[in-house]
Design an enzyme around this catalytic site. Sequence first.
Site, PDB file in Angstrom:
ATOM      1  N   VAL A  70      45.813  43.939  49.700  1.00  0.00           N
ATOM      2  CA  VAL A  70      47.017  43.246  49.235  1.00  0.00           C
ATOM      3  C   VAL A  70      46.659  41.951  48.510  1.00  0.00           C
ATOM      4  O   VAL A  70      47.217  41.636  47.472  1.00  0.00           O
ATOM      5  CB  VAL A  70      47.996  42.961  50.390  1.00  0.00           C
ATOM      6  CG1 VAL A  70      49.167  42.138  49.898  1.00  0.00           C
ATOM      7  CG2 VAL A  70      48.496  44.281  50.959  1.00  0.00           C
ATOM      8  N   CYS A  71      45.675  41.226  49.061  1.00  0.00           N
ATOM      9  CA  CYS A  71      45.259  39.976  48.412  1.00  0.00           C
ATOM     10  C   CYS A  71      44.821  40.265  46.997  1.00  0.00           C
ATOM     11  O   CYS A  71      45.183  39.575  46.064  1.00  0.00           O
ATOM     12  CB  CYS A  71      44.065  39.345  49.097  1.00  0.00           C
ATOM     13  SG  CYS A  71      44.240  39.241  50.839  1.00  0.00           S
ATOM     14  N   GLY A  72      43.976  41.289  46.877  1.00  0.00           N
ATOM     15  CA  GLY A  72      43.464  41.624  45.554  1.00  0.00           C
ATOM     16  C   GLY A  72      44.615  41.823  44.603  1.00  0.00           C
ATOM     17  O   GLY A  72      44.641  41.259  43.512  1.00  0.00           O
TER      18      GLY A  72
END
Lengths: 154, 178
Positions: A45-47
Amino acid sequence: MAMLKEGTKAPDFSLPSTPDQKVSLSEFRGKNVVLVFYPADWSPVCGDQLALYNEVLPMIKKHNAEVIGLSVDGIWCHLEFTKERKYRFPILSDFEPKGATAKLYGAYRDHEGTSERALYVIDKDGIIRWSYLSPVGVNPGADGILDALEKINK
Amino acid sequence: MSSSHLKIAVSKEDHFQGPDNAPLVLVEYGDYQCPHCGHAYPIVKRLQKALGDQLKFVFRNFPLSEIHQDALNAAKVAEAAASQGKFWEMHDMLFEKQLHLDVESLGNYAEKLGLDVEALNEAVGKASVENRVETDFEGGVRSGVNGTPTFFVNGVRYDGDWEYAPFLSALKEVLGKV
């Protein structure tokens, strides 16, 4: 842990962006700043979230603003992450003492030992103008950031 | 953010399939090189088949060009194909061949679709085509598109499961309330 309120002064910090370079919030005085706290490098998700900000960077810069990413990952991890994903904004290492800046901003998760997925928009005088605490698993997008920047520049 | 709504209303400018006044309007923000969009492509086709005249489908561009090097060019080619009346033919072709979106392959697809390749290449370089893609992207960002594909159902971002069965039942539920 409560996030800092709109209208309050953003606490200054100075954190490494590379093994031999530090970045301070105060260096950005005169510019609007988007602080992006996220839990960890490499988690999917961060990516996606940072990849979106990378794409949206020209829209953000139109508002005289810069993006700064922060997580508790070490600087070597950040370097590899930045290189692989080609991020065009600094990602700071809130590693030692761990999460100190996240704690200053009320964006630390004690149980996990990571930062929250939290956003702050700080104006050119260093005042917090908008913040958002996202559920950790949800990519908050960029619409709130752009709405906030638009309001500042009105 | 939490209640993301489509900020750019569906209009005549949009590429759409299905009746103009269909009770259900599905908008996809997509990237031709995104594998998830490639996965969604046949699902949308099935939804269109199942819902028939009750569904209007709109496709808007959201190329993540920093991570997908051919996505922006592919988006422009589809928009340029629109000027020869073949947007959807190219849209379908690009998703079916999404592993090969280099310039040479795109030229081959254009030929296969019977497009005037020279005119197409000229259109791809036009500011109007670039602006179109950019406008789609910016409108998407402002509407809370946070990745691809992002769907909006009757103007509200759909955050649910978009595999065929759950997506169909979600659409039917909205249809029941229209």
